[in-house]
Motif scaffolding. Structure first.
Motif, PDB file in Angstrom:
ATOM      1  N   GLY A  28      35.644  42.306  40.269  1.00 16.26           N
ATOM      2  CA  GLY A  28      36.908  43.028  40.350  1.00 16.26           C
ATOM      3  C   GLY A  28      37.262  43.476  41.744  1.00 16.26           C
ATOM      4  O   GLY A  28      38.323  44.075  41.951  1.00 16.26           O
ATOM      5  N   LEU A 146      32.905  48.716  36.513  1.00 14.05           N
ATOM      6  CA  LEU A 146      34.099  48.035  35.999  1.00 14.05           C
ATOM      7  C   LEU A 146      34.362  46.745  36.768  1.00 14.05           C
ATOM      8  O   LEU A 146      34.761  45.727  36.192  1.00 14.05           O
ATOM      9  CB  LEU A 146      35.308  48.969  36.090  1.00 14.05           C
ATOM     10  N   ASP A 147      34.138  46.775  38.087  1.00 14.48           N
ATOM     11  CA  ASP A 147      34.294  45.553  38.892  1.00 14.48           C
ATOM     12  C   ASP A 147      33.315  44.479  38.449  1.00 14.48           C
ATOM     13  O   ASP A 147      33.651  43.292  38.408  1.00 14.48           O
ATOM     14  CB  ASP A 147      34.054  45.867  40.377  1.00 14.48           C
ATOM     15  N   ALA A 150      34.507  42.851  35.194  1.00  7.36           N
ATOM     16  CA  ALA A 150      35.942  42.563  35.111  1.00  7.36           C
ATOM     17  C   ALA A 150      36.248  41.173  34.581  1.00  7.36           C
ATOM     18  O   ALA A 150      37.208  40.978  33.836  1.00  7.36           O
ATOM     19  CB  ALA A 150      36.591  42.755  36.486  1.00  7.36           C
ATOM     20  N   HIS A 151      35.446  40.179  34.972  1.00  9.98           N
ATOM     21  CA  HIS A 151      35.704  38.792  34.571  1.00  9.98           C
ATOM     22  C   HIS A 151      34.588  38.244  33.689  1.00  9.98           C
ATOM     23  O   HIS A 151      34.386  37.032  33.623  1.00  9.98           O
ATOM     24  CB  HIS A 151      35.881  37.909  35.810  1.00  9.98           C
ATOM     25  N   THR A 188      39.085  54.173  31.074  1.00 14.22           N
ATOM     26  CA  THR A 188      39.015  52.900  31.801  1.00 14.22           C
ATOM     27  C   THR A 188      40.381  52.502  32.326  1.00 14.22           C
ATOM     28  O   THR A 188      40.514  52.104  33.500  1.00 14.22           O
ATOM     29  CB  THR A 188      38.457  51.796  30.874  1.00 14.22           C
ATOM     30  N   LEU A 192      41.432  51.865  36.247  1.00 15.38           N
ATOM     31  CA  LEU A 192      41.906  50.560  36.696  1.00 15.38           C
ATOM     32  C   LEU A 192      43.307  50.649  37.298  1.00 15.38           C
ATOM     33  O   LEU A 192      43.587  50.075  38.360  1.00 15.38           O
ATOM     34  CB  LEU A 192      41.896  49.565  35.532  1.00 15.38           C
ATOM     35  N   ARG A 197      43.289  48.301  40.385  1.00 18.61           N
ATOM     36  CA  ARG A 197      42.520  47.159  39.902  1.00 18.61           C
ATOM     37  C   ARG A 197      43.308  46.332  38.890  1.00 18.61           C
ATOM     38  O   ARG A 197      42.980  45.190  38.648  1.00 18.61           O
ATOM     39  CB  ARG A 197      41.180  47.630  39.333  1.00 18.61           C
ATOM     40  N   ARG A 198      44.335  46.924  38.332  1.00 22.09           N
ATOM     41  CA  ARG A 198      45.327  46.169  37.578  1.00 22.09           C
ATOM     42  C   ARG A 198      46.647  46.940  37.619  1.00 22.09           C
ATOM     43  O   ARG A 198      46.652  48.180  37.722  1.00 22.09           O
ATOM     44  CB  ARG A 198      44.891  45.922  36.136  1.00 22.09           C
TER      45      ARG A 198
END
Length: 220
Positions: A28, A146-147, A150-151, A188, A192, A197-198
């Motif tokens: 992330g 979280l990073d 993330a994917h 969360t 983010l 982050r989004r």
């Protein structure tokens, strides 16, 4: 102090649970793969050890909130970011990164548990109590957790950040930004969206109202 231990243990456990192929997946953090993020965590753990071993008699100049500076959104092109990428590539095998993080990270965790909350420590030309410094790192560990995931939605077994550190991190971001996220935002989602982050969904932007103009912030 307990939240530091909880968040750091959870993050290191999540890294340990990753299969080797996930280290080549995006993280992330802009411009970083998972392996680059893990290498950054090794450096962070070293910083924790150095800071807790650098006591001072000076008066505190920062606390867990003012520790953070609002900076430009990282792009991955910064020389220090590029250094992390080169260091991560030098490990060659994910198991070596895992070993180094476990080794240095365990030591950082032990140092944190032994530190007196009122101890004054120096870092980045600032002075904090050890309690405030470790409290600030709850946000650091939680954001990077979280990073990390993330994917990796295809890895349901990878541990997510625990509830306590998520809630405390939300509190810190709200104090740093001056934004009170509506109750409809999960912890969360608040982290983010608050840190860019989004982007917020249209309904989220509507609920934020005029506060949306203060977001996002990048923390350094």
């Amino acid at each position: 102090m307990d939240l530091f231990t909880h968040s750091w243990t959870a993050l290191r456990s999540a890294v340990a649970a990753l299969p080797d192929e996930d280290f080549a997946q995006p993280s992330g953090c802009a411009g970083w793969l998972v392996r680059d993020l893990v290498c950054h965590l090794v450096i962070d753990a070293q910083d924790v050890l150095i800071t807790l071993a650098t006591p001072t008699e000076a008066e505190p100049t920062r606390d867990a909130v003012t520790y953070w500076d609002v900076v430009e959104t990282p792009t991955g092109d910064d020389p220090l970011d590029a250094l992390v990428v080169r260091l991560a590539a030098a490990y060659e095998e994910p198991r070596l990164l895992k070993f180094h993080l476990d080794d240095v990270g365990s030591a950082a965790g032990r140092a944190a548990r032994l530190a007196a909350p009122g101890l004054r420590v120096r870092t980045q030309e600032q002075v904090l109590t050890a309690g405030d410094y470790l409290d600030a790192y709850v946000l650091e560990w939680t954001l990077h957790h979280l990073d990390l995931v993330a994917h990796l939605a295809h890895r349901p077994g990878v541990p997510r950040p625990p509830a306590g550190p998520l809630a405390r991190s939300r509190e810190l971001v709200e104090k740093i930004t001056g934004v009170t996220f509506p109750p409809s935002f999960s912890d969360t989602d608040a982290l983010l969206v608050g840190t860019g982050r989004r982007p917020p969904a249209e309904t989220e932007r509507t609920r934020l109202g005029g506060q949306a103009a203060r977001l996002p912030v990048s923390l350094g």
